[in-house]
Design an enzyme around this catalytic site. Structure first.
Site, mmCIF file in Angstrom:
data_model
loop_
_atom_site.group_PDB
_atom_site.id
_atom_site.type_symbol
_atom_site.label_atom_id
_atom_site.label_comp_id
_atom_site.label_asym_id
_atom_site.label_seq_id
_atom_site.Cartn_x
_atom_site.Cartn_y
_atom_site.Cartn_z
ATOM 1 N N THR A 1 0.824 -1.240 0.000
ATOM 2 C CA THR A 1 0.000 0.000 0.000
ATOM 3 C C THR A 1 0.825 1.242 0.000
ATOM 4 O O THR A 1 0.785 2.095 0.875
ATOM 5 C CB THR A 1 -1.005 0.156 1.127
ATOM 6 O OG1 THR A 1 -1.765 -0.999 1.207
ATOM 7 C CG2 THR A 1 -1.939 1.353 0.926
ATOM 8 N N GLU B 1 4.245 3.011 10.608
ATOM 9 C CA GLU B 1 3.265 2.970 11.697
ATOM 10 C C GLU B 1 3.960 2.678 13.019
ATOM 11 O O GLU B 1 4.515 1.599 13.209
ATOM 12 C CB GLU B 1 2.178 1.947 11.381
ATOM 13 C CG GLU B 1 1.251 2.470 10.294
ATOM 14 C CD GLU B 1 0.289 1.427 9.733
ATOM 15 O OE1 GLU B 1 -0.623 1.829 8.997
ATOM 16 O OE2 GLU B 1 0.460 0.233 10.017
ATOM 17 N N ASN C 1 -2.872 -0.593 14.145
ATOM 18 C CA ASN C 1 -3.428 -1.645 13.295
ATOM 19 C C ASN C 1 -4.546 -2.438 13.943
ATOM 20 O O ASN C 1 -5.310 -3.115 13.259
ATOM 21 C CB ASN C 1 -2.308 -2.564 12.811
ATOM 22 C CG ASN C 1 -1.529 -1.892 11.718
ATOM 23 O OD1 ASN C 1 -2.072 -1.582 10.665
ATOM 24 N ND2 ASN C 1 -0.266 -1.609 11.989
ATOM 25 N N SER D 1 -11.835 1.256 12.843
ATOM 26 C CA SER D 1 -12.896 1.776 13.707
ATOM 27 C C SER D 1 -12.923 3.297 13.710
ATOM 28 O O SER D 1 -12.137 3.947 13.065
ATOM 29 C CB SER D 1 -12.736 1.230 15.113
ATOM 30 O OG SER D 1 -11.453 1.500 15.600
#
Lengths: 408, 408
Positions: B193, B279, B403, B408
């Site tokens: 990605t 991340e 992750n 959400s």
């Protein structure tokens, strides 16, 4: 908290005639902690093992291979925690040999009849004097009904001991099997900082025992993964003491199959216990891949899913993020995979159909399954009859905490 | 907090003649957020790309490949965030085509002159109506000096935009290059990605441009990894508008090499920006493997180290746990590796020598390096002249949080 892993109870663990286990507190790394195990094996027993495939195999693994190859008949096993004696060069090899020498002397056997095992920090020299000083204590308290204490004495980051027993009727006689295992992180196929020992009182010829241990390992310890790391020390050893009056000298027939299935089932229970107690684990995931051209590609895809940090964090979050599973299938490296034939289930919920989202799939059904503590991911490839199963756990905050803090 | 990654400043980003960029807020997944980018490319430009190797490649990637193969001359690019349009089957393909149709109609070009890109959640249908409704706004605000806003409009879990420019003198003329990238997780070789776009005002023949984009990708976007996951949508595209008065029509010679090196350096800066913003990243790790028999085995070992959760958590903890690095080298799968020839450095500190701990290594020296925000792990295999470099980041609590919470 391990996932559905009850504490083993001493009264449920069966003695195996011809096998005695004793522990000691040697202070290898920390004081006041069981960190040495000695297993005495009756004369005439057969012993076979499988070991790590890591190119940096630890000194004790090298010595185990030598001593098994010597064929003098293994009579004792010694295990220490707190130090893996890996990446320690010639001094490490000398330390492993010195350990065997000391135990052999104390038991009046030959050094090549001893198998040494170590687990713990690597790249530091084993404090061999402390280890050998503790051997008399371990020998003195060796008993046949000591399986639970033995399981406790090989723990590292395990949160609880792992031990189990079972019996099987062969040729009208009762054969007993008991085993212990340890390991919680750095676990993947080819036996990463994982130790497993199983003893049975059947008599098994050496070449048959080697087939048994390989078969059981492939379907248990070599089919689990916590984090994809493979350690330098992994070992799985099978001991056959021959005291039950049952002899198996061919790798075929009903008696062989009965023992093979019992050993494999016990090895699976002990291997799954490692995953249930995986570092930070909150869920046990069974990844089953079927419809492959061969077992190798099924395992390749199962491991890609099992190792994906994105899949593992999604399971930790109870998030039915199916895209992450499909992505992992896609990058597993099966280059002629036709993704339009891939189907995917979470337990009984059919989530991906012919490569895309199943039109009848409802998010709440996926959510329901993902909240469970044990989940089966079933992947059908639609290109053959082969299948493989791998067990793993999720990736949680606690995994990071445990491994960012292991040496301090 | 990204690792040593300054915010790009609009005044440092150079316009590339023949390339205009405009954004819009389509509300693909969230409202009030730049989530659509349109890039207009002057007539006569050449465009080349490299794409994900994931077997589940996304609908827009399939359409990109078709449209590039059609050879009609690419005139526009459209990117959306919030939805990856992957695992979406025929409706997904139709959505990607409808997007191209709508943009082509608005710009009075052919649909096959448009390249579509999507990034975001997979297995959900693209809300194509909202996307196409936003195109007129993006077209209306397209400008040559819009690189910073363009970088902002393709962000997903990125914490900041990634953009850079440079100039190079070729044949006495100034050639300009500007580029943007996005990506923060699910990054590994073969372009996970990850989106990267670089434009230059040199004129480059199509086959030469394809060689340029492949070379640059191999040494940048295909040499980074955050978590080992490869996405369904990764793409790296190189645009040559031809407005600078410099023409490169052969894949050799000084002019070609000057442009190749400039494109590669810019791609490296944009790729490393993705790792710096990985991340949860707190450290940038450069894994350099040298002395290998071939580049493939150097990359294999570099990736084994870069992907090991145990190595990554040790770096997060600033713990010089060298054993974990050696263990990863050992299980990388180079089966004839002679571990006694392996040497290892952390920056300038020689930690492992001939397969074991360097006797002169002091833990405090390793500790000093491990506390840095940028660390080079150099591994010498001692078996040849090949080398490879991979960039990655550590594994932190924040990686798990991000992750476990993404949808959400």
């Amino acid at each position: 908290m391990p996932v559905n892993l009850p504490l083993p109870q001493a009264e449920n663990l069966k003695s195996v005639a011809g096998v005695e286990l004793g522990w000691a507190e040697a202070g290898i790394r920390k004081a006041n902690r069981k960190d040495v195990l000695v297993v005495r094996v009756a004369e005439g027993s057969t012993v076979a093992g499988v070991f790590t495939q890591n190119r940096f195999c630890a000194a004790p693994v090298q010595v185990c291979r030598e001593h098994l190859a010597a064929g003098a008949g293994i009579r004792a096993i010694v295990v220490n925690t707190g130090n893996a004696n890996a990446g320690t060069g010639e001094p490490g090899l000398a330390a492993a040999r010195a350990t065997c020498d000391a135990l052999a002397k104390a038991l009046a056997i030959q050094s090549k009849q001893v198998l040494p095992f170590s687990t713990g920090v690597i790249l530091e020299q084993l404090p061999v004097d402390r280890l050998t000083a503790a051997l008399p204590t371990a020998i003195a308290n060796a008993r046949a009904d000591n399986w639970l204490a033995a399981a406790e004495s090989i723990m590292t980051t395990d949160t609880q001991p792992k031990a189990a027993s079972r019996t099987v009727q062969i040729d009208g006689k009762t054969v007993t099997l008991s085993g212990i295992s340890k390991g919680a992180g750095m676990i993947r196929p080819n036996m990463a900082t994982m130790l497993g020992f199983i003893a049975t009182d059947a008599a098994v010829a050496q070449p048959v025992l080697q087939k048994l241990v390989s078969h059981a390992a492939d379907h248990s310890f070599n089919s689990i993964t916590i984090d994809g790391d493979t350690s330098t020390n992994d070992s799985f050893v099978l001991i056959a003491s021959g005291k039950a009056g049952v002899t198996i000298d061919r790798a075929e027939g009903a008696a062989f199959e009965a023992l093979r299935d019992a050993v494999t089932a016990l090895a699976q229970e002990l291997a799954q216990a490692i995953v249930r107690d995986g570092e930070g684990a909150t869920k046990l995931m069974t990844i089953r891949v079927e419809g492959g051209k061969n077992v190798a590609e099924c395992r390749q895809i199962a491991y890609a899913v099992a190792h994906s940090p994105l899949v593992k964090t999604a399971f930790y979050a109870s998030d039915p993020n199916l895209g992450r599973i499909l992505a992992a299938i896609g990058y597993a490296g099966v280059n002629d995979l036709d993704v339009d034939r891939v189907n995917l289930w979470l337990d009984d919920v059919w989530v991906a159909r012919d490569g895309g989202r199943n039109p009848e799939y409802r998010e709440e059904d996926g959510q329901r399954v993902m909240k469970q503590a044990e989940i089966t991911v079933r992947i059908a490839l639609g290109r053959g009859d082969a299948e493989a199963t791998v067990w793993t756990c999720d990736l949680s905050h606690d995994y990071v905490s445990i491994n960012a803090d292991y040496r301090s």
